[in-house]
Design a protein around this motif. Structure first.
Motif, PDB file in Angstrom:
ATOM      1  N   ALA A 282      -3.883  10.855  -1.056  1.00 40.13           N
ATOM      2  CA  ALA A 282      -4.181  11.193   0.343  1.00 40.13           C
ATOM      3  C   ALA A 282      -4.820  12.577   0.449  1.00 40.13           C
ATOM      4  O   ALA A 282      -4.212  13.527   0.959  1.00 40.13           O
TER       5      ALA A 282
ATOM      6  N   HIS B  25       6.614   7.240  10.807  1.00 36.27           N
ATOM      7  CA  HIS B  25       5.158   7.052  10.731  1.00 36.27           C
ATOM      8  C   HIS B  25       4.794   5.569  10.686  1.00 36.27           C
ATOM      9  O   HIS B  25       3.802   5.146  11.281  1.00 36.27           O
TER      10      HIS B  25
ATOM     11  N   MET C 108      -2.461   8.128   8.897  1.00 33.66           N
ATOM     12  CA  MET C 108      -1.621   7.272   8.041  1.00 33.66           C
ATOM     13  C   MET C 108      -1.710   5.813   8.498  1.00 33.66           C
ATOM     14  O   MET C 108      -1.777   4.897   7.673  1.00 33.66           O
TER      15      MET C 108
ATOM     16  N   VAL D 109       4.781  -1.409   2.914  1.00 32.65           N
ATOM     17  CA  VAL D 109       4.540  -0.013   2.569  1.00 32.65           C
ATOM     18  C   VAL D 109       5.830   0.568   1.984  1.00 32.65           C
ATOM     19  O   VAL D 109       6.821   0.704   2.697  1.00 32.65           O
TER      20      VAL D 109
ATOM     21  N   GLN E  19       9.408   8.735   6.051  1.00 34.22           N
ATOM     22  CA  GLN E  19       8.128   8.173   6.489  1.00 34.22           C
ATOM     23  C   GLN E  19       8.303   6.995   7.448  1.00 34.22           C
ATOM     24  O   GLN E  19       7.323   6.405   7.888  1.00 34.22           O
TER      25      GLN E  19
ATOM     26  N   HIS F 234      -5.499  13.833   4.103  1.00 35.28           N
ATOM     27  CA  HIS F 234      -4.260  14.365   4.687  1.00 35.28           C
ATOM     28  C   HIS F 234      -3.989  15.798   4.247  1.00 35.28           C
ATOM     29  O   HIS F 234      -3.487  16.608   5.016  1.00 35.28           O
TER      30      HIS F 234
ATOM     31  N   VAL G  39       8.174   3.156   1.404  1.00 33.92           N
ATOM     32  CA  VAL G  39       8.352   4.513   1.942  1.00 33.92           C
ATOM     33  C   VAL G  39       9.809   4.950   1.903  1.00 33.92           C
ATOM     34  O   VAL G  39      10.714   4.136   1.934  1.00 33.92           O
TER      35      VAL G  39
ATOM     36  N   LEU H 217       0.831  -1.205   0.000  1.00 33.77           N
ATOM     37  CA  LEU H 217       0.000   0.000   0.000  1.00 33.77           C
ATOM     38  C   LEU H 217       0.862   1.250   0.000  1.00 33.77           C
ATOM     39  O   LEU H 217       1.868   1.318   0.708  1.00 33.77           O
ATOM     40  N   SER H 218       0.472   2.221  -0.813  1.00 33.61           N
ATOM     41  CA  SER H 218       1.183   3.495  -0.774  1.00 33.61           C
ATOM     42  C   SER H 218       0.229   4.658  -0.990  1.00 33.61           C
ATOM     43  O   SER H 218      -0.719   4.563  -1.760  1.00 33.61           O
ATOM     44  N   GLY H 219       0.495   5.740  -0.290  1.00 31.59           N
ATOM     45  CA  GLY H 219      -0.314   6.949  -0.439  1.00 31.59           C
ATOM     46  C   GLY H 219       0.557   8.107  -0.869  1.00 31.59           C
ATOM     47  O   GLY H 219       1.744   8.146  -0.549  1.00 31.59           O
ATOM     48  N   ILE H 220      -0.050   9.018  -1.603  1.00 37.69           N
ATOM     49  CA  ILE H 220       0.691  10.227  -1.994  1.00 37.69           C
ATOM     50  C   ILE H 220      -0.204  11.430  -1.789  1.00 37.69           C
ATOM     51  O   ILE H 220      -1.397  11.394  -2.103  1.00 37.69           O
ATOM     52  N   ARG H 221       0.371  12.476  -1.212  1.00 39.28           N
ATOM     53  CA  ARG H 221      -0.423  13.688  -0.998  1.00 39.28           C
ATOM     54  C   ARG H 221      -0.560  14.454  -2.311  1.00 39.28           C
ATOM     55  O   ARG H 221       0.419  14.593  -3.052  1.00 39.28           O
TER      56      ARG H 221
ATOM     57  N   PHE I 129      -3.253   5.044  -3.242  1.00 39.33           N
ATOM     58  CA  PHE I 129      -4.316   6.042  -3.066  1.00 39.33           C
ATOM     59  C   PHE I 129      -3.772   7.456  -2.988  1.00 39.33           C
ATOM     60  O   PHE I 129      -2.582   7.677  -2.727  1.00 39.33           O
TER      61      PHE I 129
ATOM     62  N   TYR J   9      -1.662  13.295  12.216  1.00 37.99           N
ATOM     63  CA  TYR J   9      -1.272  12.815  10.889  1.00 37.99           C
ATOM     64  C   TYR J   9      -0.846  11.340  10.935  1.00 37.99           C
ATOM     65  O   TYR J   9      -1.276  10.528  10.113  1.00 37.99           O
TER      66      TYR J   9
ATOM     67  N   ASP K 154      -4.892   4.456   7.146  1.00 38.69           N
ATOM     68  CA  ASP K 154      -4.753   4.142   5.713  1.00 38.69           C
ATOM     69  C   ASP K 154      -4.181   2.743   5.507  1.00 38.69           C
ATOM     70  O   ASP K 154      -4.608   2.002   4.629  1.00 38.69           O
ATOM     71  N   ILE K 155      -3.179   2.455   6.317  1.00 40.16           N
ATOM     72  CA  ILE K 155      -2.438   1.199   6.139  1.00 40.16           C
ATOM     73  C   ILE K 155      -3.209   0.031   6.741  1.00 40.16           C
ATOM     74  O   ILE K 155      -3.365  -1.021   6.130  1.00 40.16           O
TER      75      ILE K 155
HETATM   76  N1  TRP Z   1       2.666  10.547   4.547  1.00 40.17           N
HETATM   77  C1  TRP Z   1       2.911  10.184   3.178  1.00 40.17           C
HETATM   78  C2  TRP Z   1       3.772  11.263   2.540  1.00 40.17           C
HETATM   79  O1  TRP Z   1       3.786  12.366   2.991  1.00 40.17           O
HETATM   80  C3  TRP Z   1       1.635  10.010   2.405  1.00 40.17           C
HETATM   81  C4  TRP Z   1       0.792   8.938   3.008  1.00 40.17           C
HETATM   82  C5  TRP Z   1      -0.393   9.106   3.652  1.00 40.17           C
HETATM   83  C6  TRP Z   1       1.087   7.555   3.011  1.00 40.17           C
HETATM   84  N2  TRP Z   1      -0.870   7.917   4.060  1.00 40.17           N
HETATM   85  C7  TRP Z   1       0.005   6.934   3.713  1.00 40.17           C
HETATM   86  C8  TRP Z   1       2.151   6.789   2.536  1.00 40.17           C
HETATM   87  C9  TRP Z   1      -0.010   5.561   3.915  1.00 40.17           C
HETATM   88  C10 TRP Z   1       2.121   5.420   2.748  1.00 40.17           C
HETATM   89  C11 TRP Z   1       1.061   4.810   3.429  1.00 40.17           C
HETATM   90  O2  TRP Z   1       4.426  10.991   1.572  1.00 40.17           O
END
Ligand code: TRP
Length: 328
Positions: A40, A151, A130, A142, A148, A43, A144, A5-9, A38, A126, A133-134
């Motif tokens: 974010a 986190h 996060m 993840v 990160q 966020h 990262v 899983l990965s998120g990007i703002r 996904f 924050y 999300d995970i």
């Molecule tokens: N915090 C991550 C960033 O600033 C973005 C993010 C939000 C993320 N939720 C996440 C990354 C969950 C991995 C998993 O780049």
């Protein structure tokens, strides 16, 4: 199959650093893992974006992920705000997240330093968002960067705490993960070791050829090597690092040899580098432009992502509610 899983703002366009450092690997991972990628957008509310900008930035990331080769049929590609289960898990996790540990988080302390007039609860929590999300997909891995890792450590802390409080073995510990174990970091053209949006040194995937030429020709260089096989100063090493990713082996070899025998002309190297970046970016840029005009397709992709994400998240949230003592 493991879940990645990965998120990007959604804070702007993707640059070469995002591509080679992450997205390129996502494209490989999507064939081997159960992937959730996904945007974010919850966020991003910590900085109070204008609704139109927020919407535009979410669309931009969606378009650029697709243009870069992420396949919405293979992965679950979604906007965080299309999955409100995340918000519910965030609320629940917050009940056992402590002020002290949130305040000690390095990213929070940075934000407080940078913006002392906007220290909101969203910033403080924050790491809980996060973690939600995970954990909502019970992800194993993840991808990262270094920034990160703390986190992710907090995610494990919250997961274990939940398990301990409710005497269950429900959440597993997600691990940091780099494809092939090497973290690719693309440097800037200004001599700095990292390409970034905020540092103003980025080459964007959708930059027009003329812009790329201008940016590359302006890149910082030194007076040139004066002795054979001399170590490269940072700004020169940076040009070579970028070249390694976008040019052929022969091109790289040619300029590396000419550096080592002191015959290099940086102007020639930059011209070549600019053309190779343009060659690399052009098909992606064309795809970005094509997709940007196709809202119907984008809406379909988004709806499909939301549905797949919901299918996974609803299982977790049902189980969590049951564990906690809520009625489903
Ligand atoms: N915090 C991550 C960033 O600033 C973005 C993010 C939000 C993320 N939720 C996440 C990354 C969950 C991995 C998993 O780049």
């Amino acid at each position: 199959m493991e879940t990645v899983l990965s998120g990007i703002r959604p804070t702007g366009n993707l640059h070469l650093g995002n591509y080679f450092g992450a997205v390129k690997n996502f494209v490989k991972m999507q064939n081997e893992n159960n992937c959730f990628f996904f945007i974010a957008d919850y966020h991003s509310l910590t900085t109070h974006p204008h609704p139109e900008n927020l919407q535009q930035n979410v669309k931009q990331i969606l378009v650029e992920y697709l243009a870069a080769g992420i396949d919405p049929e293979k992965v679950t590609l979604y906007a965080q705000s299309d999955l409100p289960e995340t918000a519910e898990l965030y609320l629940i996790l917050n009940m056992n997240a402590y002020l002290g540990e949130l305040e000690r988080c390095a990213s929070f302390k940075d934000k407080v330093r940078q913006n002392p007039q906007n220290v909101n609860a969203g910033l403080l929590t924050y790491p809980t968002l996060m973690a939600a999300d995970i954990l909502i997909h019970r992800a194993d891995k993840v991808p990262v960067g270094k920034d990160q890792e703390q986190h992710l450590e907090m995610t494990r802390l919250f997961a274990n705490r939940f398990n301990r409080i409710y005497e269950v073995e429900f959440f597993k510990e997600p691990q940091a993960y780099n494809y092939g174990d090497n973290l690719v970091k693309i440097p800037g053209l200004d001599g700095s070791t990292k390409m970034g949006k905020s540092t103003g040194n980025a080459l964007f995937l959708n930059d027009e050829p003329e812009i790329i030429r201008k940016k590359v020709m302006k890149a910082k260089t030194d007076a040139g090597p004066t002795s054979m096989n001399q170590e490269k100063p940072q700004e020169i090493a940076n040009l070579f690092t970028i070249m390694q990713h976008v040019s052929t082996k022969d091109t790289y070899q040619f300029f590396n040899d000419s550096y080592n025998n002191c015959s290099i002309r940086y102007g020639d190297m930059k011209k070549q580098l600019a053309e190779d970046i343009i060659n690399f970016c052009t098909p992606i840029r064309e795809k970005i432009n094509e997709l940007s005009a196709n809202d119907e397709y984008l809406n379909k992709v988004r709806a499909m992502g939301a549905e797949k994400a919901h299918e996974s998240a609803s299982k977790t949230i049902r189980a969590v509610r049951e564990i906690i003592g809520f009625k489903n």
